[in-house]
Structure formats: C-alpha cells, structure tokens
Design a protein around this motif. Structure first.
Motif, PDB file in Angstrom:
ATOM      1  N   LEU A 198       0.929  -1.143  -0.085  1.00  0.00           N
ATOM      2  CA  LEU A 198      -0.006  -0.081  -0.069  1.00  0.00           C
ATOM      3  C   LEU A 198       1.025   1.199   0.061  1.00  0.00           C
ATOM      4  O   LEU A 198       0.564   2.248  -0.682  1.00  0.00           O
ATOM      5  N   VAL A 199       1.738   1.407   0.602  1.00  0.00           N
ATOM      6  CA  VAL A 199       2.773   2.417   0.743  1.00  0.00           C
ATOM      7  C   VAL A 199       3.384   2.620  -0.585  1.00  0.00           C
ATOM      8  O   VAL A 199       3.249   3.779  -1.066  1.00  0.00           O
ATOM      9  N   THR A 200       3.869   1.848  -1.004  1.00  0.00           N
ATOM     10  CA  THR A 200       4.540   1.726  -2.496  1.00  0.00           C
ATOM     11  C   THR A 200       3.777   2.219  -3.372  1.00  0.00           C
ATOM     12  O   THR A 200       3.916   3.048  -4.419  1.00  0.00           O
ATOM     13  N   GLY A 201       2.204   1.693  -3.378  1.00  0.00           N
ATOM     14  CA  GLY A 201       1.244   2.072  -4.308  1.00  0.00           C
ATOM     15  C   GLY A 201       1.090   3.460  -4.228  1.00  0.00           C
ATOM     16  O   GLY A 201       1.199   4.134  -5.221  1.00  0.00           O
ATOM     17  N   PHE A 202       0.927   4.182  -3.034  1.00  0.00           N
ATOM     18  CA  PHE A 202       0.656   5.423  -2.874  1.00  0.00           C
ATOM     19  C   PHE A 202       1.682   6.264  -3.260  1.00  0.00           C
ATOM     20  O   PHE A 202       1.738   7.415  -3.934  1.00  0.00           O
ATOM     21  N   GLN A 211      -9.993   5.610 -12.313  1.00  0.00           N
ATOM     22  CA  GLN A 211     -11.162   4.783 -12.569  1.00  0.00           C
ATOM     23  C   GLN A 211     -11.013   3.546 -12.526  1.00  0.00           C
ATOM     24  O   GLN A 211     -11.917   2.630 -11.995  1.00  0.00           O
ATOM     25  N   HIS A 212      -9.902   2.929 -12.916  1.00  0.00           N
ATOM     26  CA  HIS A 212      -9.613   1.536 -13.046  1.00  0.00           C
ATOM     27  C   HIS A 212      -8.878   1.079 -11.649  1.00  0.00           C
ATOM     28  O   HIS A 212      -8.838  -0.294 -11.332  1.00  0.00           O
ATOM     29  N   LEU A 213      -8.616   1.755 -10.979  1.00  0.00           N
ATOM     30  CA  LEU A 213      -7.570   1.399  -9.607  1.00  0.00           C
ATOM     31  C   LEU A 213      -8.668   1.712  -8.401  1.00  0.00           C
ATOM     32  O   LEU A 213      -8.070   1.313  -7.165  1.00  0.00           O
ATOM     33  N   ALA A 214      -9.553   2.642  -8.220  1.00  0.00           N
ATOM     34  CA  ALA A 214     -10.438   2.980  -7.041  1.00  0.00           C
ATOM     35  C   ALA A 214     -10.746   1.854  -6.291  1.00  0.00           C
ATOM     36  O   ALA A 214     -10.649   1.672  -5.154  1.00  0.00           O
ATOM     37  N   HIS A 215     -11.526   0.854  -7.073  1.00  0.00           N
ATOM     38  CA  HIS A 215     -12.068  -0.161  -6.456  1.00  0.00           C
ATOM     39  C   HIS A 215     -10.968  -1.180  -5.601  1.00  0.00           C
ATOM     40  O   HIS A 215     -11.144  -1.483  -4.784  1.00  0.00           O
ATOM     41  N   LYS A 216      -9.832  -1.330  -6.629  1.00  0.00           N
ATOM     42  CA  LYS A 216      -8.912  -2.060  -5.930  1.00  0.00           C
ATOM     43  C   LYS A 216      -8.193  -1.499  -4.733  1.00  0.00           C
ATOM     44  O   LYS A 216      -7.842  -2.188  -3.707  1.00  0.00           O
ATOM     45  N   THR A 217      -7.963  -0.378  -4.788  1.00  0.00           N
ATOM     46  CA  THR A 217      -7.338   0.686  -3.783  1.00  0.00           C
ATOM     47  C   THR A 217      -8.098   0.417  -2.442  1.00  0.00           C
ATOM     48  O   THR A 217      -7.657   0.155  -1.495  1.00  0.00           O
ATOM     49  N   VAL A 218      -9.497   0.712  -2.411  1.00  0.00           N
ATOM     50  CA  VAL A 218     -10.354   0.580  -1.498  1.00  0.00           C
ATOM     51  C   VAL A 218     -10.641  -0.750  -0.723  1.00  0.00           C
ATOM     52  O   VAL A 218     -10.480  -1.046   0.507  1.00  0.00           O
ATOM     53  N   ALA A 253     -11.322 -12.400   1.560  1.00  0.00           N
ATOM     54  CA  ALA A 253     -12.297 -12.095   0.170  1.00  0.00           C
ATOM     55  C   ALA A 253     -12.126 -10.708  -0.148  1.00  0.00           C
ATOM     56  O   ALA A 253     -12.146 -10.587  -1.335  1.00  0.00           O
ATOM     57  N   ALA A 254     -11.900  -9.854   0.635  1.00  0.00           N
ATOM     58  CA  ALA A 254     -11.599  -8.255   0.278  1.00  0.00           C
ATOM     59  C   ALA A 254     -10.356  -8.390  -0.595  1.00  0.00           C
ATOM     60  O   ALA A 254     -10.555  -7.644  -1.637  1.00  0.00           O
ATOM     61  N   LEU A 255      -9.272  -9.164  -0.207  1.00  0.00           N
ATOM     62  CA  LEU A 255      -8.114  -8.735  -0.881  1.00  0.00           C
ATOM     63  C   LEU A 255      -8.157  -9.490  -2.360  1.00  0.00           C
ATOM     64  O   LEU A 255      -7.607  -9.129  -3.428  1.00  0.00           O
ATOM     65  N   MET A 256      -8.836 -10.675  -2.104  1.00  0.00           N
ATOM     66  CA  MET A 256      -8.890 -11.408  -3.690  1.00  0.00           C
ATOM     67  C   MET A 256      -9.948 -10.645  -4.532  1.00  0.00           C
ATOM     68  O   MET A 256      -9.418 -10.632  -5.732  1.00  0.00           O
ATOM     69  N   LEU A 257     -10.800  -9.965  -4.186  1.00  0.00           N
ATOM     70  CA  LEU A 257     -11.771  -9.295  -5.107  1.00  0.00           C
ATOM     71  C   LEU A 257     -10.879  -8.065  -5.567  1.00  0.00           C
ATOM     72  O   LEU A 257     -10.933  -7.620  -6.535  1.00  0.00           O
ATOM     73  N   ALA A 258      -9.860  -7.445  -4.648  1.00  0.00           N
ATOM     74  CA  ALA A 258      -9.158  -6.327  -5.121  1.00  0.00           C
ATOM     75  C   ALA A 258      -8.210  -6.752  -5.980  1.00  0.00           C
ATOM     76  O   ALA A 258      -7.944  -5.910  -7.226  1.00  0.00           O
TER      77      ALA A 258
END
Length: 273
Positions: A198-202, A211-218, A253-258
């Motif tokens: 998450l830190v390296t992502g930010f 648009q394509h990353l918001a759901h993955k990030t959340v 489950a949340a991580l797999m969806l992400a």
C-alpha cells in the motif's frame, strides 16, 4: 515449443506433489519417519513444478522487456508465487498439507494460460519502483492466500476435534495449537507485505484512485484494516479459534476481489484494460 514442454512438465509435477500429499493424509502426524519421507517426496515434486513453471513465465515479457499483466498471465504468475511461498514456508513450518489445494490450483492456472491465448495488457509504468510494488503485492497476496487456506483447515480440524471425529485427515495434521500459531505467523508476514504494498502504491502508482484502480485501492485498504484489527484483537484480546478464522477469511475475500475480482470483470467481461 520449449515453453509448452516446461508447462506440461510443471502441471504433471504439481499433480504428483498433490498426490504425495493425498497419500500422507493416511499417515498419523506422529509417525515421524513416514511423515518425513512423504514430505520429502512432496518437496521434490513441488520444486520441480515451480522450477518448470518459472521457465514458462518468460512469456510474460516481450522483446523489449515490457511486462504483460493480462488476467491469465497474472493468474499463472500468482499461482507460481503462492506455490513457491508455500514450499519455502514448508522448510520451516508444517504447512505442506495445504499443497493439496495449492498445487492443483497452480496446475489449473498454468493449464488455463496454456489453453486460452489472451490479448496483451502491458504494464504502463516500467520503473524499478513500480515493479517492486507489483512483486511485493503478489507476495502479500500469496502469504494471505495460504493463511486463508490454513484458516479453513484449522476450522475443519477444530470442528472434527469438538465432535470427536479426530481420525484420518485430522490425525495427519499437527496439533491444533501449532496450526493456530502457523496461521498467525502467515497473517503477520502477509500483513507486513500488504502494508509495504500500500505504501509503495501511494508513492509510485499514478492516480491510485483513478477509474480502474479505485475499487482495487479501496478493497485493499479494507483488507488491510481487517487484518490489522485481527492482529490487534489477537494481541490485546486473545482472539483465536472461530473468531480468527472468520476475520481471516473476510480479509482475504476483500483482498481477492481487489487483486483479481475487478481485473476479471474489466478484462474478461467488459473487455476493458
């Protein structure tokens, strides 16, 4: 041609490793000599499988070295990493039984990639920092995937012991306390890696809430919160047993969806990248 040979060899070796584990389910965990022999066979087939699988991953890169992160390519790479992490963990902890799920799934992921060609989807950011983010993210997913499987096995073991059906599969497992300790070690390692991801992502991903990353990030942040709460509950309130199992499965489950749910919908259903 060589890639296909390596892929087929890897699939067969994965299935042989899984068959070795299946045979070990008939052996009492306390039967040390037989357990070591079966574990040795599992490791030999397992390392042959991940070695050959690794050689097929060269097809993830084009001639310029750009990384193709299409859905099936990513799925195959993730399956390889999960299997590799499991084998590494098995050297130090009694985790080999989880291979009865991990190895066939790795074989399936590789078979799908071999059978269904897909359009390319190259990683737009070629920087070393971005590649580090991808690797750490996949490692985090791998550890927490194995933790989720461990939680399921722990749930079955706990239920069998409480209903006095401790035979067969359950007798081949380590004691309940050892299994639970391993679960939290896996979660701890995965949580640290997820935090780094998450830190390296930010820091390195442009428009992380695009648009394509918001759901993955959340969803990734939500998973991080679940695992943080679980580790805090374990540390300060002594959470264990079914509570730990439910929180582990919910976080995964949340991580797999992400990581894969949104990617599958975007690429395979909506045909967007």
């Amino acid at each position: 041609m060589h890639s296909t040979i390596f892929a087929v060899t890897a699939i067969l070796a994965y299935l042989a490793a899984a068959a070795s584990i299946y045979q070990s389910l008939r052996t009492d965990y306390l039967s040390a000599l037989e357990t070591r022999r079966q574990k040795g066979a599992t490791l030999v087939f397992g390392f042959l499988a991940v070695g050959c699988h690794a050689l097929t991953l060269s097809t993830l890169f084009d001639a310029e070295g750009d990384l193709n992160i299409g859905f099936l390519n990513t799925l195959s790479a993730a399956a390889w990493m999960i299997a590799t992490v499991l084998l590494a963990v098995t050297f130090f902890r009694p985790a080999e039984k989880l291979g009865i799920v991990v190895f066939p799934m790795a074989a399936l992921g590789l078979a799908l990639k071999l059978s269904f060609p897909e359009s390319t989807h190259f990683l737009k950011n070629h920087s070393l920092e971005m590649r580090l983010h991808v690797v750490v993210s996949m490692l985090a997913y791998s550890f927490l995937n194995i933790a989720a499987l461990q939680a399921i096995v722990l749930a079955v073991q706990d239920w069998r012991l409480k209903t006095h059906h401790a035979s067969g599969f359950v007798r081949s497992l380590p004691p309940l306390q050892t299994m639970e300790k391993l679960l939290f070690q896996l979660i701890g390692a995965g949580f640290v890696l997820l935090s780094v991801s998450l830190v390296t992502g930010f820091l390195f991903v442009e428009d992380l809430f695009g648009q394509h990353l918001a759901h993955k990030t959340v969803l990734s942040i939500a998973a991080w919160g679940v695992f943080a709460a679980l580790l805090g509950g374990r540390r300060f309130r002594g959470w264990r047993g079914r509570t730990a199992i439910r929180w582990t499965l919910g976080g995964f489950a949340a991580l797999m969806l992400a990581y894969f749910g949104s990617k599958m919908v975007l690429e395979l259903v909506l045909h967007r990248i």
